[in-house]
Design an enzyme around this catalytic site. Structure first.
Site, PDB file in Angstrom:
ATOM      1  N   SER A 149      18.727  57.347  41.676  1.00 33.11           N
ATOM      2  CA  SER A 149      17.850  56.938  40.577  1.00 33.11           C
ATOM      3  C   SER A 149      16.408  57.299  40.894  1.00 33.11           C
ATOM      4  CB  SER A 149      17.958  55.416  40.389  1.00 33.11           C
ATOM      5  OG  SER A 149      16.952  54.898  39.547  1.00 33.11           O
ATOM      6  N   TYR A 162      17.992  46.440  41.805  1.00 35.67           N
ATOM      7  CA  TYR A 162      18.433  47.794  41.475  1.00 35.67           C
ATOM      8  C   TYR A 162      17.723  48.819  42.350  1.00 35.67           C
ATOM      9  CZ  TYR A 162      19.576  51.889  38.619  1.00 35.67           C
ATOM     10  OH  TYR A 162      20.025  53.109  38.187  1.00 35.67           O
TER      11      TYR A 162
END
Length: 257
Positions: A149, A162
């Site tokens: 990510s 996250y």
């Protein structure tokens, strides 16, 4: 295209296992690998969506199968890997695309929410790599692709669990490459920019935020799922045989600026 080059990207005869393959990035990457010739097994929790994805692949002429599995239940993982091999043989390609993205202020994150995020985003790729890697090593060929990510390298608001899990996944990719690559099993990651998926529904509901992200890229737009096809095929094929331990950012140049 010269056949000698085309063969580098041809996945005919390969078997791919894609987690999170019922929607979003997982489904898109599964479709790309199937389009390149791989027989594809989609693994996810929601069975109706899995069956729908397999039907869509079949309509496009691709061989695919579905394995329902709740990846938060560790005993189910080994059984799911065994089940996946029943369709087309042991997987040559593993794509770890399952993920959760909790959006909460730091101090509102519970212990259980932290643990659940780490479990799906970081621990499950380890468990699946450990389960499937030995057979790849024995055959002398394998491809492991993790989905990292922007938050592997940058902090975003309300995303501590996250971001921590995706930062860890980037390092896990390097550690996996160090262990497996001498046996012909490469390990790399794709770090997408902002793409429309179920995990980003809340983001895309804010038009100003979406446009702001687009303006931060060098190409002036956010991602579309087909932007990921070529990267997935490259990392899953013989074309990337000397590429391992890398995280390839498919983000329109956002992190390069």
């Amino acid at each position: 295209m010269d056949p000698r080059v085309a063969r580098l990207f041809d996945l005919t005869g390969r078997v791919a296992l894609v987690t999170g393959g019922n929607s979003g990035i997982g489904k898109a990457l599964g479709w790309a690998l199937a389009a390149a010739g791989a027989k594809t097994v989609l693994l996810a929790r929601r069975e109706p969506e899995l069956r729908k994805a397999v039907s869509e692949f079949a309509r496009d002429g691709f061989e695919a199968a579905a394995v329902p599995c709740d990846l938060t239940r560790r005993p189910e993982i080994a059984a799911a890997c065994a089940r996946a091999a029943e369709f087309f043989g042991a997987p040559d390609i593993l794509v770890n695309a399952s993920g959760v993205n909790l959006r909460k202020p730091f101090m509102e994150v519970s212990d259980e929410e932290w643990d659940a995020t780490m479990e799906i985003n970081l621990t499950v790729p380890f468990l699946l790599t450990r389960a499937l890697g030995p057979a790849m090593r024995q055959r002398g060929w394998g491809r492991i692709i993790n989905i990292a990510s922007l938050q592997s390298v940058r902090a975003f608001p309300n995303s501590a669990p996250y971001g921590a899990s995706k930062g860890g996944l980037m390092q896990f990719t390097r550690a996996s490459a160090e262990y497996w690559s001498k046996s012909g099993v490469t390990c790399n990651a794709i770090a997408p920019g902002l793409f429309p998926t179920p995990l980003t529904t809340a983001v895309f509901a804010d038009e100003k935020a979406v446009q702001a992200m687009a303006q931060r890229t060098m190409v002036g737009r956010n991602g579309e799922l087909p932007d990921l096809y070529g990267t997935a095929i490259f990392l899953a094929s013989d074309a990337s045989g000397f590429v391992t331990g890398q995280t390839l950012f498919v983000d329109g140049g956002l992190t390069a600026g």
